[in-house]
Design an enzyme around this catalytic site. Structure first.
Site, PDB file in Angstrom:
ATOM      1  N   CYS A 138      79.216  60.847  17.143  1.00  0.00           N
ATOM      2  CA  CYS A 138      78.617  61.596  18.239  1.00  0.00           C
ATOM      3  C   CYS A 138      77.453  60.791  18.802  1.00  0.00           C
ATOM      4  CB  CYS A 138      78.121  62.944  17.719  1.00  0.00           C
ATOM      5  SG  CYS A 138      77.337  63.952  18.982  1.00  0.00           S
ATOM      6  N   LEU A 139      77.352  60.733  20.132  1.00  0.00           N
ATOM      7  CA  LEU A 139      76.260  59.976  20.747  1.00  0.00           C
ATOM      8  C   LEU A 139      74.891  60.569  20.405  1.00  0.00           C
ATOM      9  CD1 LEU A 139      77.857  59.288  24.259  1.00  0.00           C
ATOM     10  CD2 LEU A 139      77.624  57.694  22.334  1.00  0.00           C
ATOM     11  N   GLY A 152      83.301  61.122  24.981  1.00  0.00           N
ATOM     12  CA  GLY A 152      83.068  62.502  25.406  1.00  0.00           C
ATOM     13  C   GLY A 152      81.582  62.790  25.442  1.00  0.00           C
ATOM     14  N   HIS A 194      79.471  71.525  20.958  1.00  0.00           N
ATOM     15  CA  HIS A 194      78.144  71.260  21.536  1.00  0.00           C
ATOM     16  C   HIS A 194      77.684  72.436  22.408  1.00  0.00           C
ATOM     17  CE1 HIS A 194      77.094  67.175  20.399  1.00  0.00           C
ATOM     18  NE2 HIS A 194      78.281  66.712  20.743  1.00  0.00           N
ATOM     19  N   HIS A 206      85.268  69.057  19.488  1.00  0.00           N
ATOM     20  CA  HIS A 206      83.943  68.502  19.180  1.00  0.00           C
ATOM     21  C   HIS A 206      82.970  68.797  20.330  1.00  0.00           C
ATOM     22  CE1 HIS A 206      81.243  65.003  17.830  1.00  0.00           C
ATOM     23  NE2 HIS A 206      80.810  65.288  19.039  1.00  0.00           N
ATOM     24  N   GLU A 207      83.425  68.544  21.561  1.00  0.00           N
ATOM     25  CA  GLU A 207      82.540  68.762  22.719  1.00  0.00           C
ATOM     26  C   GLU A 207      82.264  70.245  22.930  1.00  0.00           C
ATOM     27  OE1 GLU A 207      81.016  66.269  23.769  1.00  0.00           O
ATOM     28  OE2 GLU A 207      82.348  64.786  22.881  1.00  0.00           O
ATOM     29  N   GLN A 211      73.809  67.475  25.906  1.00  0.00           N
ATOM     30  CA  GLN A 211      73.370  66.212  25.297  1.00  0.00           C
ATOM     31  C   GLN A 211      72.439  65.417  26.198  1.00  0.00           C
ATOM     32  OE1 GLN A 211      77.643  65.177  23.985  1.00  0.00           O
ATOM     33  NE2 GLN A 211      76.368  64.131  22.476  1.00  0.00           N
TER      34      GLN A 211
END
Ligand code: NI
Length: 169
Positions: free
Chosen positions: A94-95, A46, A140, A136-137, A51
């Site tokens: 998370c990236l 995701g 962000h 989660h996304e 990001q």
């Protein structure tokens, strides 16, 4: 399509609240294509536009297993219409917080409304990994990272570790 740079903590843009998208047009689809390519390359399941430094309410996701064909998903201006009282823990990563994994407790099921790649309005129920990932996304989009759900000590340790890792690379 083009690969974009993924921002990592403590980059200040990650704390920004993302703005709603006015229209799903070819420019937005090009952004979503870049996001998907960047996510696959990372690799991740995701990615939110913020990001890659674009604070707009756009998310891409693919929850297909390795042996399955790709199943790209696109969420523009997503809203949570309902969340279950029942919660479930999941070890998240998370990236933007590379190499850090920890357990976060979230509603086990949610009902969503969003615009898809074509700009059509969709309502969808999510559970399991899908529910974890979309919540989660969507965090962000509010400038919230999964480590913000952890204790202050764990959060500070995570950021320290990422900073060290980035320097070493
Ligand atoms: Ni993330």
């Amino acid at each position: 399509m083009a690969l974009r740079e993924i921002l990592v903590v403590p980059h200040p843009v990650l704390k920004q609240v993302s703005k709603p998208v006015a229209v799903v047009d070819d420019a937005l689809r090009a952004l979503m294509d870049d996001m998907l390519e960047t996510m696959y390359e990372a690799p991740g399941i995701g990615l939110a536009a913020v990001q890659i430094g674009v604070p707009q309410r756009v998310i891409v996701m693919d929850l297909a297993r390795q042996e399955e064909p790709p199943q790209p998903r696109y969420y523009v201006n997503p809203e949570i219409l309902w969340a279950s009282e029942e919660t479930a823990p999941y070890e998240e990563g998370c990236l933007s917080v590379p190499e850090i994994y920890d357990e976060v407790e979230r509603p086990a099921r949610v009902k969503l409304r969003y615009l898809n790649y074509q700009g059509e309005q969709i309502e969808e129920d999510a559970e399991g990994l899908f529910a974890v990932c979309i919540q989660h996304e969507m965090d962000h989009l509010e400038g919230v990272l999964f480590i913000d759900h952890l204790s202050r000590l764990k959060r500070e340790q995570a950021i320290k570790k990422v900073k060290k890792g980035v320097k070493a690379a």
